[in-house]
Scaffold this active site. Structure first.
Site, PDB file in Angstrom:
ATOM      1  CG  ASP A  11      26.258  26.692  28.678  1.00 34.32           C
ATOM      2  OD1 ASP A  11      25.998  27.368  27.822  1.00 34.32           O
ATOM      3  OD2 ASP A  11      27.559  26.700  29.138  1.00 34.32           O
ATOM      4  CG  ASP A  13      31.743  29.207  24.704  1.00 34.50           C
ATOM      5  OD1 ASP A  13      32.663  28.277  24.900  1.00 34.50           O
ATOM      6  OD2 ASP A  13      31.823  30.114  23.941  1.00 34.50           O
TER       7      ASP A  13
END
Lengths: 264, 264
Positions: A11, A13
């Site tokens: 991932d 953010d």
């Protein structure tokens, strides 16, 4: 456990960066994985940017990354429309990055809102009433709704900010037409797109992310190992309290190298 | 029937004018009612303008009208907050007209969204993301939601346009906080405000409007006579098919004078 893993779905953010800030040790962890011959794909629910824009950001932050290693919801939305709705005409309530991804997959824009088959909604941080009204008219004219993701909020530079759910709510509430497809994590569409890039079966892949509801849930649904990092929205307490706990809880992405070094 | 009526509650959009255009015979009908000593109040679900702005528009269209004869949802929202939430601090997602009405009733604005007790939502035709985000932050900071009305669409100059429901949907969908109070017709808040201006009991008043769901419903709930005009959103077929039919169906507001002249 990690010696069975050849592909990492990471991932962005809250895992690699926060806003404009790189998270400590993230660049080194990515470099370390690559030095060990691991395959990597960055998987983000961001739908308002293109892979190119994202790649430029990551490179500026000091990561060694290629556009092909990035999968965004804008990317997967474009891929979905190309594959499942060939020849469809779209209207975008969102930003240039999404339009770029649609163009990259050959998905056409409608000349006017009323002519669109699909309204594509994503975060739009420079939204105006005029654009909202065009989107409304697309749906009133018969367009179905596809949303890159349905996040309610994202961490802005000056606090939590209203996310795609706001744009979706405006259109759904005023037209009484529901969203047909939501692309974002934890959907299988996102998992499939990531696995396609890695070219590996799920049992040889691990998802690393900061969100129990999107990252960990996506990995669990797809039969992948999961590691929650505590650099974003989740705490250790939330991981412990979760109905389906992640396989691992790490302080940050940097722990992936520490753990791999222990193994050797 | 009309000889028992001393007060007329007259809808604006679709009854007196359509967009920027006066409806044929509307000005004459209003002048006729006044010449017979009837009391009049114009009652509109518009919440983004002030009585002053509305009065200027009606005067420019050739109507003889005073500000005190106009009741808008902006007016009634301001009145509601003044009476029921004394000292509250508001944040407005909407236009200057609503802010003017709040100020006219002494309702204060919060210095920052996070400090607001109430978020007041109305139509906002120059909406930006920044304003949507401020409203989102007001609610996340604990503000309750009051909406001037909940209309989904209004007739714009170039076709139906997205109305307050869009703004409401954006906030509700992203915060999971529901609207506490919706002021607009057919609410009793609007009926009470109109009757206060007329100074008459409901049985001596008639509602004239183009909407079964807002105008006729308001009149029926409050025990007033009702006349549907066919110059706006409703047709004669819709009136006939309605569960609760209006007392009268007129082609336009002009019919009020024709009918009254017949009586004499």
């Amino acid at each position: 456990m990690l010696n069975t893993i050849d592909g990492y779905i990471i991932d962005l953010d809250g895992t690699v960066y926060k806003g404009k800030q790189l998270i400590d040790g993230a660049a080194e962890a990515v470099a370390f994985l690559k030095s060990r011959g691991k395959r990597i794909v960055f998987l983000s629910n961001r739908g308002n940017i293109s892979r190119r824009m994202c790649c430029e950001k990551l490179t500026a932050l000091g990561l060694d990354v290629a556009e092909e290693e990035i999968v965004l919801t804008s990317t997967v939305t474009a891929r979905y429309l190309q594959r499942h709705m060939p020849g469809c005409r779209t209207w975008v309530l969102g930003e240039q990055g999404l339009k770029d991804e649609l163009a990259a997959y050959g998905v056409k824009e409608a000349a006017r809102p009323e002519l669109a088959d699909w309204l594509v909604i994503t975060l739009h941080e420079t939204l105006t009433y005029k654009e909202l009204n065009d989107a409304f008219r697309a749906v009133r004219g018969g367009a179905k709704i596809i949303a890159t993701n349905a996040d309610k909020t994202f961490p802005g530079d000056d606090g939590d900010a209203i996310d795609v759910a706001g744009m979706i709510g405006a259109i759904v509430h005023s037209t009484d037409v529901q969203v047909e497809v939501t692309v974002g994590k934890p959907s299988s569409l996102m998992a499939e797109a990531a696995l396609d890039v890695l070219g590996l079966p799920p049992e040889r892949c691990m998802v690393i992310g900061d969100s129990l509801a999107s990252d960990i849930e996506l990995g669990q649904r797809a039969g992948m190992m999961t590691a929650l990092v505590l650099t974003g929205s989740a705490t250790r307490e939330m991981a412990v309290a979760a109905a389906k706990q992640p396989d691992l809880v790490w302080n940050s992405l940097a722990d992936v190298s520490t753990e791999m070094e222990k193994m050797v």
